[in-house]
Design a protein around this motif. Structure first.
Motif, PDB file in Angstrom:
ATOM      1  N   ASP A   1       0.681  -1.182   0.226  1.00 15.89           N
ATOM      2  CA  ASP A   1      -0.023  -0.221   0.135  1.00 15.89           C
ATOM      3  C   ASP A   1       0.976   1.787   0.269  1.00 15.89           C
ATOM      4  OD1 ASP A   1       0.560   0.252   2.735  1.00 15.89           O
ATOM      5  OD2 ASP A   1      -0.748  -0.442   3.439  1.00 15.89           O
ATOM      6  N   VAL A   2       0.063   2.240  -0.087  1.00 15.37           N
ATOM      7  CA  VAL A   2       1.170   3.566  -0.152  1.00 15.37           C
ATOM      8  C   VAL A   2       1.571   3.598   0.700  1.00 15.37           C
ATOM      9  CG1 VAL A   2       0.848   6.117  -0.440  1.00 15.37           C
ATOM     10  CG2 VAL A   2      -0.667   4.128  -1.853  1.00 15.37           C
ATOM     11  N   SER A   3       0.836   3.960   2.053  1.00 13.76           N
ATOM     12  CA  SER A   3       1.706   4.041   2.956  1.00 13.76           C
ATOM     13  C   SER A   3       3.010   3.665   3.344  1.00 13.76           C
ATOM     14  CB  SER A   3       1.025   3.583   4.666  1.00 13.76           C
ATOM     15  OG  SER A   3       0.153   2.337   4.357  1.00 13.76           O
ATOM     16  N   SER A   4       2.968   1.980   3.199  1.00 10.74           N
ATOM     17  CA  SER A   4       3.910   0.588   3.391  1.00 10.74           C
ATOM     18  C   SER A   4       5.166   2.022   2.743  1.00 10.74           C
ATOM     19  CB  SER A   4       3.801  -0.239   2.724  1.00 10.74           C
ATOM     20  OG  SER A   4       4.884  -0.893   3.031  1.00 10.74           O
ATOM     21  N   ILE A   5       5.141   2.459   1.191  1.00  8.28           N
ATOM     22  CA  ILE A   5       6.102   2.404   0.215  1.00  8.28           C
ATOM     23  C   ILE A   5       6.189   4.131   1.023  1.00  8.28           C
ATOM     24  CG2 ILE A   5       6.618   3.695  -1.772  1.00  8.28           C
ATOM     25  CD1 ILE A   5       6.401   0.419  -2.110  1.00  8.28           C
ATOM     26  N   GLN A   6       5.267   4.350   1.464  1.00 10.21           N
ATOM     27  CA  GLN A   6       5.540   5.932   1.734  1.00 10.21           C
ATOM     28  C   GLN A   6       6.729   5.790   3.038  1.00 10.21           C
ATOM     29  OE1 GLN A   6       5.362   9.182  -0.125  1.00 10.21           O
ATOM     30  NE2 GLN A   6       6.945   9.953   1.738  1.00 10.21           N
TER      31      GLN A   6
ATOM     32  N   SER B   1       8.975   4.042   3.744  1.00  8.85           N
ATOM     33  CA  SER B   1      10.110   3.589   3.449  1.00  8.85           C
ATOM     34  C   SER B   1      11.136   4.654   2.991  1.00  8.85           C
ATOM     35  CB  SER B   1      10.325   2.342   2.159  1.00  8.85           C
ATOM     36  OG  SER B   1      10.167   1.135   2.944  1.00  8.85           O
ATOM     37  N   LEU B   2      10.811   5.322   1.475  1.00 17.01           N
ATOM     38  CA  LEU B   2      11.301   6.703   1.625  1.00 17.01           C
ATOM     39  C   LEU B   2      10.761   7.759   2.218  1.00 17.01           C
ATOM     40  CD1 LEU B   2       8.499   7.252  -1.669  1.00 17.01           C
ATOM     41  CD2 LEU B   2      10.881   6.438  -1.704  1.00 17.01           C
ATOM     42  N   ASP B   3      10.584   7.972   3.561  1.00 17.15           N
ATOM     43  CA  ASP B   3      10.468   9.166   4.614  1.00 17.15           C
ATOM     44  C   ASP B   3      11.998   8.520   5.345  1.00 17.15           C
ATOM     45  OD1 ASP B   3       8.921  10.321   4.110  1.00 17.15           O
ATOM     46  OD2 ASP B   3       7.160   8.764   5.547  1.00 17.15           O
ATOM     47  N   SER B   4      12.718   7.074   5.564  1.00 18.96           N
ATOM     48  CA  SER B   4      13.495   6.914   5.923  1.00 18.96           C
ATOM     49  C   SER B   4      14.443   7.311   5.295  1.00 18.96           C
ATOM     50  CB  SER B   4      13.596   5.285   6.057  1.00 18.96           C
ATOM     51  OG  SER B   4      15.156   5.168   6.237  1.00 18.96           O
ATOM     52  N   VAL B   5      14.479   6.885   3.552  1.00 20.06           N
ATOM     53  CA  VAL B   5      15.569   7.319   2.880  1.00 20.06           C
ATOM     54  C   VAL B   5      15.871   9.272   2.421  1.00 20.06           C
ATOM     55  CG1 VAL B   5      16.353   7.686   0.235  1.00 20.06           C
ATOM     56  CG2 VAL B   5      15.206   5.811   1.449  1.00 20.06           C
ATOM     57  N   LEU B   6      14.143   9.764   2.838  1.00 17.15           N
ATOM     58  CA  LEU B   6      14.743  10.719   3.337  1.00 17.15           C
ATOM     59  C   LEU B   6      15.246  11.534   4.433  1.00 17.15           C
ATOM     60  CD1 LEU B   6      11.272  11.979   2.259  1.00 17.15           C
ATOM     61  CD2 LEU B   6      13.315  12.810   1.073  1.00 17.15           C
ATOM     62  N   GLY B   7      15.569  11.054   5.939  1.00 14.24           N
ATOM     63  CA  GLY B   7      16.073  11.359   6.788  1.00 14.24           C
ATOM     64  C   GLY B   7      17.477  10.935   6.971  1.00 14.24           C
ATOM     65  N   GLU B   8      17.960  10.245   5.730  1.00 12.12           N
ATOM     66  CA  GLU B   8      19.474   9.314   5.910  1.00 12.12           C
ATOM     67  C   GLU B   8      20.013  11.497   4.857  1.00 12.12           C
ATOM     68  OE1 GLU B   8      20.377   6.010   4.862  1.00 12.12           O
ATOM     69  OE2 GLU B   8      19.323   4.652   6.027  1.00 12.12           O
ATOM     70  N   LEU B   9      19.283  11.300   3.875  1.00 12.63           N
ATOM     71  CA  LEU B   9      19.904  12.551   3.052  1.00 12.63           C
ATOM     72  C   LEU B   9      19.622  13.119   3.364  1.00 12.63           C
ATOM     73  CD1 LEU B   9      17.632  11.839  -0.788  1.00 12.63           C
ATOM     74  CD2 LEU B   9      19.988  12.135  -0.148  1.00 12.63           C
ATOM     75  N   ASP B  10      18.677  14.382   4.324  1.00  9.91           N
ATOM     76  CA  ASP B  10      18.459  15.486   5.416  1.00  9.91           C
ATOM     77  C   ASP B  10      19.781  15.009   6.059  1.00  9.91           C
ATOM     78  OD1 ASP B  10      17.370  17.367   5.848  1.00  9.91           O
ATOM     79  OD2 ASP B  10      17.327  17.244   7.919  1.00  9.91           O
ATOM     80  N   ALA B  11      20.236  13.924   7.090  1.00  6.22           N
ATOM     81  CA  ALA B  11      21.416  13.975   7.341  1.00  6.22           C
ATOM     82  C   ALA B  11      23.001  14.438   7.140  1.00  6.22           C
ATOM     83  CB  ALA B  11      21.602  12.672   8.201  1.00  6.22           C
ATOM     84  N   LEU B  12      22.778  13.741   5.925  1.00  6.51           N
ATOM     85  CA  LEU B  12      23.727  14.104   5.043  1.00  6.51           C
ATOM     86  C   LEU B  12      23.847  15.680   4.308  1.00  6.51           C
ATOM     87  CD1 LEU B  12      23.747  10.955   2.501  1.00  6.51           C
ATOM     88  CD2 LEU B  12      25.447  11.654   4.437  1.00  6.51           C
ATOM     89  N   LEU B  13      23.189  16.121   4.596  1.00 11.88           N
ATOM     90  CA  LEU B  13      23.014  17.860   4.083  1.00 11.88           C
ATOM     91  C   LEU B  13      23.754  18.239   5.159  1.00 11.88           C
ATOM     92  CD1 LEU B  13      20.073  17.911   1.134  1.00 11.88           C
ATOM     93  CD2 LEU B  13      22.531  18.179   1.096  1.00 11.88           C
ATOM     94  N   LYS B  14      22.771  17.851   6.239  1.00 11.70           N
ATOM     95  CA  LYS B  14      23.493  18.588   7.617  1.00 11.70           C
ATOM     96  C   LYS B  14      24.361  18.489   8.461  1.00 11.70           C
ATOM     97  CE  LYS B  14      18.551  18.815   9.218  1.00 11.70           C
ATOM     98  NZ  LYS B  14      17.458  18.482  10.609  1.00 11.70           N
ATOM     99  N   ASN B  15      24.953  17.512   7.720  1.00 13.65           N
ATOM    100  CA  ASN B  15      26.909  17.447   8.353  1.00 13.65           C
ATOM    101  C   ASN B  15      28.237  17.180   7.394  1.00 13.65           C
ATOM    102  OD1 ASN B  15      25.297  16.350  10.671  1.00 13.65           O
ATOM    103  ND2 ASN B  15      25.270  14.153  10.082  1.00 13.65           N
ATOM    104  N   TYR B  16      27.205  17.597   5.824  1.00 20.93           N
ATOM    105  CA  TYR B  16      28.155  17.740   5.416  1.00 20.93           C
ATOM    106  C   TYR B  16      28.148  19.583   4.428  1.00 20.93           C
ATOM    107  CZ  TYR B  16      29.731  12.801   5.687  1.00 20.93           C
ATOM    108  OH  TYR B  16      30.667  11.768   5.987  1.00 20.93           O
ATOM    109  N   ARG B  17      29.227  19.970   4.492  1.00 21.02           N
ATOM    110  CA  ARG B  17      28.751  21.055   3.253  1.00 21.02           C
ATOM    111  C   ARG B  17      30.320  21.231   2.295  1.00 21.02           C
ATOM    112  NH1 ARG B  17      31.485  26.011   6.858  1.00 21.02           N
ATOM    113  NH2 ARG B  17      31.879  27.476   5.337  1.00 21.02           N
TER     114      ARG B  17
END
Length: 430
Positions: A184-189, A191-207
């Motif tokens: 279902d959509v919520s299951s896919i979303q 998983s995507l939220d988890s990826v977005l969290g990792e991307l957000d952490a990378l952008l905050k920790n690296y300049r």
């Protein structure tokens, strides 16, 4: 530019100027006649002492042979170590050109290493930034990028995106077949939220790396005529700022870089602060002082009267320096640093405080501007809101687009011009 077997190139790998030894690097498809003239075995990984005749004079050179593909570029490589006179190096260049070699373009050695799969694009950029770094703090901040630690984190994001893409493709192409679990959509979303969290952490920790990344800034502030410019000159041990008894002499921010224990700090002398002035230029200068002070890593408030109260906007984050201690000693209750710009007393203590600032790690991590931009692009793509009946199809395409951005970090590029743009900023000989 293709892979192995390219036309031979050369470049000076050591800094130009006089030195004990100058290093000239060679790479490419070298003819047998070149090895024969040097009297070395083409496939022998070794070093040889040879005297090269430049017409009118000769020079004893050490020749190091690195047969391909076990070399930096993956091609046949040599290094010729001559004596470090630039006149000798120039004659060596002419000697090589007469034998069909051409001078390398900026970054061409590393570009060939990349094209021959000896290094990734991230590793190539790491080499360039490591050479360009001006301070130890920059090298520390670049270590994660240069060592491959960041690559593992990006590969984790790619892997997670691919797992989601597999589920999406299954729903789009095989949802009616037996054995394909419905998502279902919520299951896919989720998983995507988890990826977005990792991307957000990378952008905050690296300049993104810039020339002045992490360079500490020390700003001198205070009333007019308390000796800020004199202290500025004493710290630098040279007359940089104009010193005068007339109030308001310093109108602009005067900046100078000071090397300290392998690090660099930028010291800034500023216009004196006072409330009573009708001089518009001086008012502009005071505005620049406030702006410089707001972003200082170390704010030094200079005064010449121990009874002066430090303004509240500076009090909490200032190192207070009492100048002119040669005229009167600081009271025992004074907790700052007492100096005399005239005699130099106390300047060493102030320098030591600045050295502590310079050598303290910021904890910030750096990556190439290109890598940071790709991470930003990926975040932008994956942050798009998707809904409705096309959720699976649109999300699958977003993941493909995001993966393209991430894979380009490692060099999966279709455009030769993009590669040229990346490598042209490298130094000659690397």
């Amino acid at each position: 530019m293709a892979g192995k077997g390219l036309d031979p190139i050369f470049a000076q790998g050591s800094p130009p100027g006089r030195s004990a030894i100058a290093v000239v690097r060679i790479s490419g498809r070298l003819p047998d006649s070149f090895y024969n003239e040097l009297n070395i075995k083409k496939n022998s990984r070794s070093f040889f002492l040879r005297k090269l005749d430049f017409g009118g004079f000769s020079d004893s050179c050490l020749v190091l042979n690195f047969p391909g593909p076990s070399s930096y570029t993956g091609e046949s490589m040599l290094e010729i170590h001559s004596h470090g006179n630039q006149l000798i190096v120039s004659e060596l260049f002419r000697w090589l050109e007469k034998r069909g070699l051409r001078e390398a373009e900026a970054g061409e050695f590393s570009k060939r290493a990349f094209l021959n799969s000896k290094i990734s694009l991230v590793e190539a950029e790491g080499v360039s930034l490591g050479i360009e770094a001006e301070t130890k703090d920059q090298l520390v901040a670049l270590d994660s990028f240069r060592s491959g630690s960041l690559s593992k984190k990006i590969e984790s994001v790619i892997s997670q995106l691919n797992l989601v893409l597999v589920d999406l493709e299954a729903q789009l192409d095989f949802s009616d077949e037996e054995g394909v679990a419905e998502k279902d959509v919520s299951s896919i979303q989720g998983s995507l939220d988890s990826v977005l969290g990792e991307l957000d952490a990378l952008l905050k920790n690296y300049r993104p790396y810039e020339k002045n990344s992490l360079k500490k800034r020390v700003v001198l502030v205070g009333r007019p005529n308390v000796g800020k410019s004199s202290i500025f000159n004493s710290l630098l041990d040279e007359e940089v700022a104009i010193v005068s008894k007339n109030a308001g002499t310093t109108r602009d921010v005067v900046r100078k870089v000071l090397p300290l224990s392998g690090f660099e700090v930028e010291i800034e002398d500023t216009a004196g602060l006072r409330s009573a002035t009708n001089d518009e230029v001086e008012k502009t200068g005071m505005g620049l002082t406030i702006k410089a002070a707001s972003s200082a890593d170390l704010l030094i408030y200079v005064k010449d009267d121990p009874k002066e109260i430090v303004p509240k906007e500076f009090k909490e984050r200032s190192l207070v320096v009492l100048n002119k201690c040669d005229l009167a000693p600081a009271p025992t209750s004074f907790s700052g640093i007492s100096v005399s710009a005239k005699t130099g007393k106390g300047i060493d203590l102030l320098l030591e405080k600045m050295r502590s600032l310079a050598t303290s790690s910021s904890g910030q991590r750096l990556v190439s501007e290109r890598t940071h931009k790709k991470l930003e692009n990926t975040m932008s793509i994956m942050s798009k809101e998707v809904g409705g009946n096309d959720f699976f199809e649109v999300t699958a395409q977003n993941i493909r687009d995001a993966n393209k951005e991430l894979n380009e970090i490692y060099g999966e590029l279709d455009n030769e011009k993009i590669l040229d743009q990346i490598f042209k900023n490298f130094c000659i000989g690397k």
